[in-house]
Design a protein around this motif. Structure first.
Motif, PDB file in Angstrom:
ATOM      1  N   ASP A 114       0.819  -1.214   0.000  1.00  9.33           N
ATOM      2  CA  ASP A 114       0.000   0.000   0.000  1.00  9.33           C
ATOM      3  C   ASP A 114       0.852   1.263   0.000  1.00  9.33           C
ATOM      4  OD1 ASP A 114      -2.363  -1.420  -0.019  1.00  9.33           O
ATOM      5  OD2 ASP A 114      -2.653  -1.331   2.146  1.00  9.33           O
ATOM      6  N   GLY A 115       2.167   1.108   0.072  1.00 16.00           N
ATOM      7  CA  GLY A 115       3.079   2.246   0.157  1.00 16.00           C
ATOM      8  C   GLY A 115       3.316   2.917  -1.176  1.00 16.00           C
ATOM      9  N   GLU A 116       4.343   3.753  -1.198  1.00 16.95           N
ATOM     10  CA  GLU A 116       4.643   4.569  -2.373  1.00 16.95           C
ATOM     11  C   GLU A 116       5.385   3.812  -3.466  1.00 16.95           C
ATOM     12  OE1 GLU A 116       6.664   8.076  -1.063  1.00 16.95           O
ATOM     13  OE2 GLU A 116       5.069   8.597   0.330  1.00 16.95           O
ATOM     14  N   ARG A 117       5.951   2.657  -3.142  1.00 15.09           N
ATOM     15  CA  ARG A 117       6.665   1.881  -4.162  1.00 15.09           C
ATOM     16  C   ARG A 117       5.663   1.323  -5.163  1.00 15.09           C
ATOM     17  NH1 ARG A 117      10.051  -1.664   0.066  1.00 15.09           N
ATOM     18  NH2 ARG A 117      11.190   0.034   1.017  1.00 15.09           N
ATOM     19  N   ASP A 118       6.137   0.976  -6.318  1.00 17.03           N
ATOM     20  CA  ASP A 118       5.270   0.446  -7.368  1.00 17.03           C
ATOM     21  C   ASP A 118       5.142  -1.071  -7.229  1.00 17.03           C
ATOM     22  OD1 ASP A 118       3.626   0.508  -9.591  1.00 17.03           O
ATOM     23  OD2 ASP A 118       5.293   0.391 -11.006  1.00 17.03           O
ATOM     24  N   ASN A 120       2.358  -3.913  -6.542  1.00 12.95           N
ATOM     25  CA  ASN A 120       0.917  -4.179  -6.457  1.00 12.95           C
ATOM     26  C   ASN A 120       0.592  -5.374  -5.576  1.00 12.95           C
ATOM     27  OD1 ASN A 120       0.183  -2.054  -8.188  1.00 12.95           O
ATOM     28  ND2 ASN A 120       0.684  -3.298  -9.966  1.00 12.95           N
ATOM     29  N   ARG A 144      -2.353  -4.775  -3.057  1.00 12.91           N
ATOM     30  CA  ARG A 144      -2.620  -3.350  -2.817  1.00 12.91           C
ATOM     31  C   ARG A 144      -4.111  -3.104  -2.596  1.00 12.91           C
ATOM     32  NH1 ARG A 144       0.246   1.677  -5.060  1.00 12.91           N
ATOM     33  NH2 ARG A 144       1.878   0.116  -4.926  1.00 12.91           N
TER      34      ARG A 144
END
Length: 155
Positions: A114-118, A120, A144
């Protein structure tokens, strides 16, 4: 997404994990999983990194720098074919506990996706040796902004 994901852990990788677990003894160890998508919703673990120094008897947090280098090497060896070969998730041991995620494991993994990294989705593989030779493992899929997914782990 379908309700069931299959992840295969080939015998060669299982043997390598078992050796790492024996060497670590009662200390938790872990790293990242690198895999190959072999069919829709079916992945095979083909490599993993190991941080064998930062764990304690009841806690493990991986060092991002070491594992980032392992992932970069993996992408170079697989020709950066990200659709087929990619980061699959995280793994760590629970030498003194069941192969179920702790509340800290769940929070950490859900925060990862759920963070800013890509990212899923991410698998969490928890492993241990019972009686120093019986390999136990269970996998969990974090997606995500969605509930955890069921995973069929084939050994």
């Amino acid at each position: 997404m379908p309700s069931m994901i299959t992840i295969s852990l080939p015998s060669e990788q299982r043997a390598k994990l078992s050796g790492c677990l024996r060497r670590a003894g009662r200390r938790e160890i872990g790293g990242i999983l690198m895999g190959e998508q072999v069919a829709p919703d079916h992945f095979r673990i083909i490599e993993f990194s190991v941080d064998a120094v930062s764990g304690t008897a009841a806690h493990f947090v991986r060092s991002p720098k070491h594992h980032s280098a392992a992932l970069g090497d993996f992408f170079r060896r697989t020709g950066a074919d990200y659709r087929r070969f990619n980061y699959l998730g995280e793994w760590h041991s629970h030498p003194s506990f069941p192969v179920r995620p702790s509340s800290e494991d769940i929070t950490s993994m859900q925060g990862l996706v759920d963070g800013e990294r890509d990212i899923n989705f991410s698998t969490l593989l928890i492993v241990r040796l019972r009686c120093w030779f019986l390999f136990e493992a269970r996998a969990y899929m974090f997606v995500r902004e969605a509930p955890r997914r069921s995973v069929s782990l084939t050994l």
